[in-house]
Design an enzyme around this catalytic site. Structure first.
Site, mmCIF file in Angstrom:
data_model
loop_
_atom_site.group_PDB
_atom_site.id
_atom_site.type_symbol
_atom_site.label_atom_id
_atom_site.label_comp_id
_atom_site.label_asym_id
_atom_site.label_seq_id
_atom_site.Cartn_x
_atom_site.Cartn_y
_atom_site.Cartn_z
ATOM 1 N N CYS A 42 0.583 0.541 0.877
ATOM 2 C CA CYS A 42 0.924 1.684 1.974
ATOM 3 C C CYS A 42 2.292 2.021 2.084
ATOM 4 C CB CYS A 42 0.202 1.226 3.440
ATOM 5 S SG CYS A 42 -0.003 2.749 4.318
ATOM 6 N N HIS A 43 3.078 1.911 3.312
ATOM 7 C CA HIS A 43 4.447 2.340 3.400
ATOM 8 C C HIS A 43 5.337 1.291 3.095
ATOM 9 C CE1 HIS A 43 2.559 5.570 5.775
ATOM 10 N NE2 HIS A 43 3.811 6.380 5.415
#
Length: 292
Positions: free
Chosen positions: A190-191
């Protein structure tokens, strides 16, 4: 009678603990969170029994992301992205150590906790003490890294808090350098791949140049996440954009739960990838141990 989802507000919810800070809107949470994950069982329960090899998790210690408009997003590590991959790893027999940049407590997006998911909740309860009192990453580098280190993988979970500090940390850079130099795994989703930007700090080129990765789509952070009130404004920079500028190849432009293995770098695109990334990490780590 439950409220119709379309009646939920798309206005970000004020966080009273900080000036001009906001949690995601009620509507966005109805779209992005659920009481259970797609966890469908552990494939290799107790498969690793020797006790030597461990996982080093680098977690977020800062909650607030300052946005372009001066507002702050109240975030943290996403609990599913952190705890579901770790559930697979811990159930397989790998111990987990937790570190943050300064040794301050880990911050979590508790509003995204799947409260009816036994796999996630049980893992949270097992790790809660380590999350409250993590190691300082610099101390781990000094005392526990090296060619004979017991860490087989470095895990960096996502959540927007991963864009604060971790991408600019020389300690994270040293940790990634160690992993690459000593043939250890780097696992992130994800991030979380924002941490990979540290590999290019003060260098002509990143040590990860040419690697392929999955990452949360910039298009969502620029568009839908703002429109539905998940974010209270635009991020100052975008993860996939900067990774691409450092010579990494971002293979996805959507959020489907995709995972990817490129050498010892294992990545996932979003919370939807948490379950499969955990399985992938266990499989790859067990195979590596068998071949040592």
């Amino acid at each position: 009678m439950s409220q119709d989802v379309n009646e939920l507000s798309k206005q970000p919810t004020p966080d009273k603990a900080e000036d001009n800070a906001f949690f995601p809107s009620p509507y966005s949470l109805s779209q992005y969170t659920a009481p259970k994950t797609d966890f469908d069982g552990v494939e290799h329960k107790g498969a690793y029994k020797d006790g030597k090899w461990k996982v080093l998790m680098i977690a977020a210690e800062e909650r607030y992301v300052l946005l372009e408009n001066g507002k702050m997003f109240s975030t943290g590590n996403h609990p599913v992205e952190m705890l579901l991959p770790l559930h697979h790893l811990m159930e397989a027999g790998f111990d987990v150590d937790v570190a943050t940049l300064s040794g301050y407590p880990v911050k979590l997006e508790l509003w995204a906790m799947p409260t009816e998911d036994e796999a996630v909740i049980s893992t949270y309860n097992k790790l809660k003490e380590k999350l409250k009192q993590p190691k300082k990453l610099a101390d781990v580098i000094k005392n526990e890294l090296g060619p004979d280190s017991d860490y087989l993988s470095v895990f960096i979970p996502g959540g927007h808090a991963a864009v604060v500090g971790i991408s600019e940390s020389e300690d994270v850079q040293q940790t990634l350098d160690w992993a690459l130099d000593n043939d250890r795994f780097i696992v992130t989703l994800c991030h979380g791949p924002a941490a990979l930007l540290s590999a290019g700090l003060n260098r002509e080129k990143s040590t990860l140049e040419g690697y392929s990765v999955c990452v949360f789509p910039d298009s969502l952070d620029e568009g839908a996440n703002i429109e539905i009130g998940y974010l209270p404004g635009r991020l100052k920079w975008l993860v996939a954009d900067l990774l691409t500028k450092q010579g990494l190849k971002v293979v996805n432009d959507d959020m489907t739960g995709r995972t990817l293995k490129d050498r010892k770098l294992l990545t996932g695109d979003s919370p939807l990838a948490s379950n499969e990334l955990g399985k992938l990490a266990v499989n790859e780590m067990l195979n590596a141990i068998q071949n040592k």
